[in-house]
Structures are given as structure tokens and as C-alpha cells.
Scaffold this motif. Structure first.
Motif, PDB file in Angstrom:
ATOM      1  N   VAL A  18       0.863  -1.173   0.000  1.00 54.00           N
ATOM      2  CA  VAL A  18       0.000   0.000   0.000  1.00 54.00           C
ATOM      3  C   VAL A  18       0.902   1.226   0.000  1.00 54.00           C
ATOM      4  O   VAL A  18       1.747   1.380   0.880  1.00 54.00           O
ATOM      5  CB  VAL A  18      -0.928   0.032   1.236  1.00 54.00           C
ATOM      6  N   ARG A  19       0.719   2.074  -1.013  1.00 55.54           N
ATOM      7  CA  ARG A  19       1.493   3.316  -1.118  1.00 55.54           C
ATOM      8  C   ARG A  19       0.541   4.497  -0.960  1.00 55.54           C
ATOM      9  O   ARG A  19      -0.485   4.562  -1.623  1.00 55.54           O
ATOM     10  CB  ARG A  19       2.167   3.397  -2.483  1.00 55.54           C
ATOM     11  N   SER A  20       0.934   5.414  -0.079  1.00 52.42           N
ATOM     12  CA  SER A  20       0.129   6.614   0.147  1.00 52.42           C
ATOM     13  C   SER A  20       0.992   7.667   0.811  1.00 52.42           C
ATOM     14  O   SER A  20       1.807   7.348   1.688  1.00 52.42           O
ATOM     15  CB  SER A  20      -1.061   6.269   1.044  1.00 52.42           C
ATOM     16  N   ASP A  21       0.828   8.905   0.401  1.00 51.61           N
ATOM     17  CA  ASP A  21       1.557  10.032   0.999  1.00 51.61           C
ATOM     18  C   ASP A  21       3.066   9.800   1.039  1.00 51.61           C
ATOM     19  O   ASP A  21       3.732  10.116   2.019  1.00 51.61           O
ATOM     20  CB  ASP A  21       1.036  10.308   2.416  1.00 51.61           C
ATOM     21  N   GLY A  22       3.618   9.193  -0.016  1.00 50.28           N
ATOM     22  CA  GLY A  22       5.051   8.972  -0.094  1.00 50.28           C
ATOM     23  C   GLY A  22       5.580   7.840   0.763  1.00 50.28           C
ATOM     24  O   GLY A  22       6.783   7.664   0.882  1.00 50.28           O
ATOM     25  N   LYS A  23       4.688   7.079   1.381  1.00 51.31           N
ATOM     26  CA  LYS A  23       5.083   5.960   2.231  1.00 51.31           C
ATOM     27  C   LYS A  23       4.579   4.657   1.614  1.00 51.31           C
ATOM     28  O   LYS A  23       3.594   4.648   0.884  1.00 51.31           O
ATOM     29  CB  LYS A  23       4.497   6.104   3.634  1.00 51.31           C
ATOM     30  N   GLU A  24       5.267   3.559   1.940  1.00 52.77           N
ATOM     31  CA  GLU A  24       4.854   2.246   1.462  1.00 52.77           C
ATOM     32  C   GLU A  24       4.869   1.271   2.634  1.00 52.77           C
ATOM     33  O   GLU A  24       5.827   1.263   3.419  1.00 52.77           O
ATOM     34  CB  GLU A  24       5.796   1.755   0.368  1.00 52.77           C
ATOM     35  N   ILE A  25       3.802   0.486   2.764  1.00 52.54           N
ATOM     36  CA  ILE A  25       3.768  -0.562   3.777  1.00 52.54           C
ATOM     37  C   ILE A  25       3.423  -1.878   3.087  1.00 52.54           C
ATOM     38  O   ILE A  25       2.810  -1.890   2.022  1.00 52.54           O
ATOM     39  CB  ILE A  25       2.742  -0.277   4.900  1.00 52.54           C
ATOM     40  N   LEU A  26       3.812  -2.959   3.694  1.00 54.33           N
ATOM     41  CA  LEU A  26       3.440  -4.287   3.240  1.00 54.33           C
ATOM     42  C   LEU A  26       2.476  -4.852   4.270  1.00 54.33           C
ATOM     43  O   LEU A  26       2.824  -4.995   5.444  1.00 54.33           O
ATOM     44  CB  LEU A  26       4.673  -5.191   3.109  1.00 54.33           C
ATOM     45  N   ALA A  27       1.254  -5.113   3.855  1.00 56.45           N
ATOM     46  CA  ALA A  27       0.241  -5.675   4.747  1.00 56.45           C
ATOM     47  C   ALA A  27       0.014  -7.133   4.368  1.00 56.45           C
ATOM     48  O   ALA A  27       0.049  -7.494   3.196  1.00 56.45           O
ATOM     49  CB  ALA A  27      -1.062  -4.887   4.631  1.00 56.45           C
ATOM     50  N   GLU A  28      -0.226  -7.961   5.385  1.00 57.33           N
ATOM     51  CA  GLU A  28      -0.461  -9.388   5.145  1.00 57.33           C
ATOM     52  C   GLU A  28      -1.575  -9.875   6.049  1.00 57.33           C
ATOM     53  O   GLU A  28      -2.133  -9.105   6.831  1.00 57.33           O
ATOM     54  CB  GLU A  28       0.829 -10.171   5.344  1.00 57.33           C
TER      55      GLU A  28
END
Length: 77
Positions: free
Chosen positions: A23-33
């Protein structure tokens, strides 16, 4: 699956049932599982990429008028 979205009125909460998603938003990226919660506030442009199943909760409820972009991030006409 890859999708770019923006909902101008609804907050969104995704509970990941299976798989993984970036998930990319506001210049940040996270990996969700599996087992993770992802919260996206209204009027936030975001991008999903991955193979996953999720339960989505929106408040207020979904209305296509509040979705100004297609799945590729282009303005709807």
C-alpha cells in the motif's frame, strides 16, 4: 492486482484475510499481510499492489460519485 484509488468522502478500513499487498500513500509504502488492518482516511490517494483478499469497511458508505479516479489513477470523465 494493481489499483489506484481516491475516495473524497469515505474513510476506509481493510482487514487482510489472505495474501500480501503493498500500500502506497503520501510517499510511504507498507506491506500488509494476513491479519493486518490498513486505515486510509477520506480524500487520500493510494495505490494497492499484490494478490490478497480483504474485508473493506467504508464510512460513510460507498457512493460512486465520490470516486473521481479509475483503477489506473486517471480522472473519470
Amino acid at each position: 492486482h494493481r489499483e489506484i484509488a481516491l475516495n473524497t468522502k469515505s474513510d476506509r478500513l481493510y482487514y487482510i484475510l489472505n495474501g500480501t499487498v503493498k500500500v502506497r500513500s503520501d510517499g510511504k509504502e507498507i506491506l500488509a499481510e494476513k491479519g493486518d488492518l490498513v486505515f486510509l482516511s477520506s480524500n487520500t490517494k493510494y495505490e494497492f499492489e499484490g494478490t490478497f483478499e480483504a474485508v473493506q469497511v467504508m464510512s460513510p458508505s460507498f457512493d460512486p460519485k465520490n470516486e473521481p479516479l479509475d483503477v489506473n489513477g486517471n480522472p473519470k470523465e
